[in-house]
Design an enzyme around this catalytic site. Structure first.
Site, PDB file in Angstrom:
ATOM      1  CG  HIS A  46      -2.111  -0.895   1.076  1.00 28.14           C
ATOM      2  ND1 HIS A  46      -3.307  -0.664   1.680  1.00 28.14           N
ATOM      3  CD2 HIS A  46      -2.273  -2.033   0.344  1.00 28.14           C
ATOM      4  CE1 HIS A  46      -4.161  -1.617   1.345  1.00 28.14           C
ATOM      5  NE2 HIS A  46      -3.559  -2.461   0.547  1.00 28.14           N
ATOM      6  CE1 TYR A  75      -5.300   4.359   8.230  1.00 31.71           C
ATOM      7  CE2 TYR A  75      -5.851   4.367  10.568  1.00 31.71           C
ATOM      8  CZ  TYR A  75      -5.099   3.876   9.524  1.00 31.71           C
ATOM      9  OH  TYR A  75      -4.158   2.903   9.756  1.00 31.71           O
ATOM     10  N   PRO A  81      -4.192   1.481  18.566  1.00 31.85           N
ATOM     11  CG  PRO A  81      -6.069   0.163  18.146  1.00 31.85           C
ATOM     12  CD  PRO A  81      -5.394   0.939  19.226  1.00 31.85           C
ATOM     13  CE  LYS A 139       3.931   3.679  12.807  1.00 29.64           C
ATOM     14  NZ  LYS A 139       3.976   3.042  11.489  1.00 29.64           N
ATOM     15  CE1 TYR A 183      -1.308   4.284   8.835  1.00 38.66           C
ATOM     16  CE2 TYR A 183      -0.234   3.222   6.966  1.00 38.66           C
ATOM     17  CZ  TYR A 183      -1.273   3.280   7.876  1.00 38.66           C
ATOM     18  OH  TYR A 183      -2.281   2.343   7.834  1.00 38.66           O
TER      19      TYR A 183
HETATM   20  P1  RFL Z   1       1.241 -10.576  22.114  1.00 38.51           P
HETATM   21  O1  RFL Z   1       0.853 -10.729  20.705  1.00 38.51           O
HETATM   22  O2  RFL Z   1       0.213 -10.188  23.105  1.00 38.51           O
HETATM   23  O3  RFL Z   1       1.892 -11.978  22.549  1.00 38.51           O
HETATM   24  C1  RFL Z   1       2.208 -12.278  23.893  1.00 38.51           C
HETATM   25  C2  RFL Z   1       2.190 -13.762  24.067  1.00 38.51           C
HETATM   26  O4  RFL Z   1       2.519 -14.074  25.427  1.00 38.51           O
HETATM   27  C3  RFL Z   1       1.612 -15.055  25.930  1.00 38.51           C
HETATM   28  N1  RFL Z   1       1.531 -14.912  27.382  1.00 38.51           N
HETATM   29  C4  RFL Z   1       2.143 -15.733  28.239  1.00 38.51           C
HETATM   30  N2  RFL Z   1       2.925 -16.798  28.062  1.00 38.51           N
HETATM   31  C5  RFL Z   1       3.385 -17.417  29.165  1.00 38.51           C
HETATM   32  N3  RFL Z   1       3.096 -17.030  30.446  1.00 38.51           N
HETATM   33  C6  RFL Z   1       2.318 -15.947  30.661  1.00 38.51           C
HETATM   34  N4  RFL Z   1       2.029 -15.550  31.893  1.00 38.51           N
HETATM   35  C7  RFL Z   1       1.803 -15.249  29.536  1.00 38.51           C
HETATM   36  N5  RFL Z   1       1.014 -14.168  29.395  1.00 38.51           N
HETATM   37  C8  RFL Z   1       0.860 -13.968  28.078  1.00 38.51           C
HETATM   38  C9  RFL Z   1       0.317 -14.758  25.201  1.00 38.51           C
HETATM   39  O5  RFL Z   1      -0.547 -15.895  25.187  1.00 38.51           O
HETATM   40  C10 RFL Z   1       0.816 -14.375  23.829  1.00 38.51           C
HETATM   41  O6  RFL Z   1       0.919 -15.488  22.963  1.00 38.51           O
HETATM   42  O7  RFL Z   1       2.439  -9.559  22.301  1.00 38.51           O
HETATM   43  P2  RFL Z   1       3.698  -9.210  21.315  1.00 38.51           P
HETATM   44  O8  RFL Z   1       4.379 -10.452  20.852  1.00 38.51           O
HETATM   45  O9  RFL Z   1       4.461  -8.167  22.029  1.00 38.51           O
HETATM   46  O10 RFL Z   1       3.017  -8.587  20.011  1.00 38.51           O
HETATM   47  C11 RFL Z   1       2.364  -7.350  20.071  1.00 38.51           C
HETATM   48  C12 RFL Z   1       1.217  -7.299  19.063  1.00 38.51           C
HETATM   49  O11 RFL Z   1       0.384  -8.436  19.252  1.00 38.51           O
HETATM   50  C13 RFL Z   1       0.392  -6.005  19.200  1.00 38.51           C
HETATM   51  O12 RFL Z   1       1.221  -4.925  19.481  1.00 38.51           O
HETATM   52  C14 RFL Z   1      -0.389  -5.692  17.912  1.00 38.51           C
HETATM   53  O13 RFL Z   1      -1.388  -6.650  17.697  1.00 38.51           O
HETATM   54  C15 RFL Z   1      -1.011  -4.304  17.989  1.00 38.51           C
HETATM   55  N6  RFL Z   1      -1.874  -3.993  16.835  1.00 38.51           N
HETATM   56  C16 RFL Z   1      -1.336  -3.571  15.643  1.00 38.51           C
HETATM   57  N7  RFL Z   1       0.014  -3.458  15.494  1.00 38.51           N
HETATM   58  C17 RFL Z   1       0.551  -3.107  14.293  1.00 38.51           C
HETATM   59  O14 RFL Z   1       1.774  -2.997  14.199  1.00 38.51           O
HETATM   60  N8  RFL Z   1      -0.235  -2.870  13.184  1.00 38.51           N
HETATM   61  C18 RFL Z   1      -1.594  -2.974  13.251  1.00 38.51           C
HETATM   62  O15 RFL Z   1      -2.255  -2.813  12.228  1.00 38.51           O
HETATM   63  C19 RFL Z   1      -2.193  -3.294  14.517  1.00 38.51           C
HETATM   64  N9  RFL Z   1      -3.530  -3.400  14.648  1.00 38.51           N
HETATM   65  C20 RFL Z   1      -3.261  -4.120  16.959  1.00 38.51           C
HETATM   66  C21 RFL Z   1      -4.074  -3.800  15.827  1.00 38.51           C
HETATM   67  C22 RFL Z   1      -3.868  -4.561  18.141  1.00 38.51           C
HETATM   68  C23 RFL Z   1      -5.246  -4.663  18.228  1.00 38.51           C
HETATM   69  N10 RFL Z   1      -5.799  -5.126  19.442  1.00 38.51           N
HETATM   70  C24 RFL Z   1      -6.657  -6.257  19.496  1.00 38.51           C
HETATM   71  C25 RFL Z   1      -5.288  -4.649  20.688  1.00 38.51           C
HETATM   72  C26 RFL Z   1      -5.448  -3.896  15.919  1.00 38.51           C
HETATM   73  C27 RFL Z   1      -6.052  -4.292  17.130  1.00 38.51           C
HETATM   74  C28 RFL Z   1      -7.557  -4.327  17.194  1.00 38.51           C
HETATM   75  C1  PHB Z   2      -5.952  -3.736  10.867  1.00 39.81           C
HETATM   76  O1  PHB Z   2      -6.047  -4.063   9.678  1.00 39.81           O
HETATM   77  O2  PHB Z   2      -6.231  -4.530  11.782  1.00 39.81           O
HETATM   78  C2  PHB Z   2      -5.494  -2.374  11.213  1.00 39.81           C
HETATM   79  C3  PHB Z   2      -5.090  -1.521  10.210  1.00 39.81           C
HETATM   80  C4  PHB Z   2      -4.684  -0.233  10.522  1.00 39.81           C
HETATM   81  C5  PHB Z   2      -4.687   0.188  11.831  1.00 39.81           C
HETATM   82  C6  PHB Z   2      -5.087  -0.673  12.843  1.00 39.81           C
HETATM   83  C7  PHB Z   2      -5.497  -1.964  12.528  1.00 39.81           C
HETATM   84  O3  PHB Z   2      -4.321   1.462  12.104  1.00 39.81           O
END
Ligand code: RFL
Ligand code: PHB
Length: 390
Positions: free
Chosen positions: A72, A201, A293, A297, A385
């Site tokens: 993109h 957005y 989110p 990032k 971005y």
């Molecule tokens: P995670 O993915 O939460 O993984 C942590 C892992 O640790 C395990 N765990 C344990 N294991 C052992 N003992 C314990 N006591 C434990 N407690 C937890 C968990 O089961 C899990 O498997 O953290 P990590 O690896 O730091 O990764 C971070 C990302 O997951 C997170 O920052 C992103 O998903 C955020 N995010 C986005 N980031 C982007 O860069 N681009 C995006 O487009 C984006 N969109 C989003 C998002 C997060 C969202 N939510 C649901 C908060 C969109 C959404 C809606």
């Molecule tokens: C997503 O596709 O889950 C997504 C995309 C852009 C964002 C956050 C989440 O800023």
């Protein structure tokens, strides 16, 4: 059992770090509380910076993302009934982001780990880091009812925001900086073609909305909802009705509806722990920091933490130097705060704050108009971005 590095958490941060260490010949085990299917079932991020993709490629994992990831070079801002494109590529000398689901990144890393014979212990209960203030840290855990201990040189908490690693730190060891937003995101995933080729957005008086995707046939949509919103209070129909109200008429007319594969609510908050190290325990990814989110990032920060930390640990073994591990926290936090700044700005630019008397509203509109009028303004958004340099 003895390893060089014990990693807690098999999310993107833990898996990427484990893979980087493995490629450097450093022996690391991962302890994960959940099952592999549970980890793969979490629908989260979708937008990856080129630094994140480059890391996958360096590890020999570029094939799937290069084939299925969507490049993109722009995003659209929707407000006042119209859409305005931000030319990310044009404003950054050709840079872009890649739409590729976090579940796919996780799947690629899990497969590589299994193929290389690196150990991940799933369903590990009561994982507890111990003695990390000295030279001989340990991690205790329970597996199928049996108590286990692993001795390691270093422990990495890559266990997300509610993990065990940060919770194990003594009171006062780290400072926490936090902002909780008075709203959440309601997300819906559906096997329908996305409303547009690029992400939209939306700033709307009824609340923010985001049109994203996972593939040309799978859409990911979000609506700003109250902080205490519940997914089960919504149906796919009520979700799509509300999304259509917030979009401009042309996009609303093109919106294709379908059954929801997943609907969930995510609270919006910002949290940064400082420093990201205590003795021989390091924090990486969401365990150390979360950002709203809106800037896309979180996963990308997990990837840059993994990069910095792998390099630091490698230096420790190769160069017999603690300079890298001593610098890890400051190096990672500098990039984290850049992403906090951007994510907070994007959130403030597009979300409705309950009870706001109209000042923020007008400021939002002035900021949005400046972004579409001035290349200088838009360039700042575009540079952030696509991702700040490592
Ligand atoms: P995670 O993915 O939460 O993984 C942590 C892992 O640790 C395990 N765990 C344990 N294991 C052992 N003992 C314990 N006591 C434990 N407690 C937890 C968990 O089961 C899990 O498997 O953290 P990590 O690896 O730091 O990764 C971070 C990302 O997951 C997170 O920052 C992103 O998903 C955020 N995010 C986005 N980031 C982007 O860069 N681009 C995006 O487009 C984006 N969109 C989003 C998002 C997060 C969202 N939510 C649901 C908060 C969109 C959404 C809606
Ligand atoms: C997503 O596709 O889950 C997504 C995309 C852009 C964002 C956050 C989440 O800023």
């Amino acid at each position: 059992m003895r390893v060089q590095v014990a990693i807690i958490g098999a999310g993107p941060a833990g898996l990427l770090l484990g893979e980087r260490l493995g490629h450097a010949g450093i022996d690391a085990i991962i302890l994960e509380r959940q099952s592999p299917d549970y980890v793969l079932g979490r629908i989260r991020a979708g937008v990856l910076e080129s630094g994140t993709i480059d890391q996958l490629r360096e590890l020999g994992l570029g094939a799937r993302v290069d084939a299925a990831g969507l490049r993109h070079g722009g995003i659209e801002l929707c407000f006042d009934g119209g859409r305005h494109r931000i030319d990310l590529a044009g404003l950054t000398g050709g840079k872009h982001v890649t739409v590729y689901g976090q579940t796919e990144v996780t799947r690629d890393l899990m497969a590589a780990r299994a193929a290389a014979g690196r150990t991940t212990v799933y369903n590990a209960e009561a994982v507890t880091p111990l003695d990390f203030d000295g030279e001989k840290p340990r991690v205790a855990y329970r597996l199928k009812g049996a108590e286990q201990t692993i001795r390691a040189d270093f422990i990495v908490g890559a266990d997300g925001h509610h993990g065990a690693a940060r919770a194990a730190l003594p009171g006062g060891a780290i400072a926490a900086f936090e902002r909780v937003y008075p709203y959440s995101w309601l997300g819906l995933l559906a096997d329908v073609p996305p409303v547009s080729d690029e992400l939209i957005y939306v700033r709307h008086p009824r609340g923010f909305a985001l049109c994203s995707m996972r593939s040309p046939t799978r859409s990911r949509y979000y609506l700003q909802a109250p902080a205490d919103a519940r997914a089960d209070a919504w149906t796919p129909d009520s979700f799509f009705d509300e999304l259509a109200r917030r979009l401009d008429p042309e996009a609303a007319a093109r919106l294709i509806r379908g059954p929801a594969l997943e609907m969930s609510v995510a609270p919006l908050r910002c949290f940064v722990a400082e420093p990201l190290r205590f003795g021989r325990l390091f924090l990486a990814g969401d365990a150390g920091h979360i950002v709203p989110p809106t800037g896309a990032k979180g996963l990308n920060l997990a990837a840059s933490d993994a990069f910095y930390l792998a390099e630091a640990i490698q230096d420790f073994y190769d160069e017999k130097s603690t300079a890298g591990i001593d610098a890890y926290s400051a190096r990672a936090l500098a990039r984290v705060w850049g992403a906090v700044r951007f994510s907070a700005q994007m959130t403030a630019l597009t979300h409705q704050t309950p009870g706001d008397g109209g000042f923020d509203d007008r400021l939002q509109m002035a900021n949005l108009r400046a972004l579409v009028r001035s290349e200088t303004e838009a360039r700042g958004l575009a540079e952030n971005y696509v991702g700040l340099p490592y």
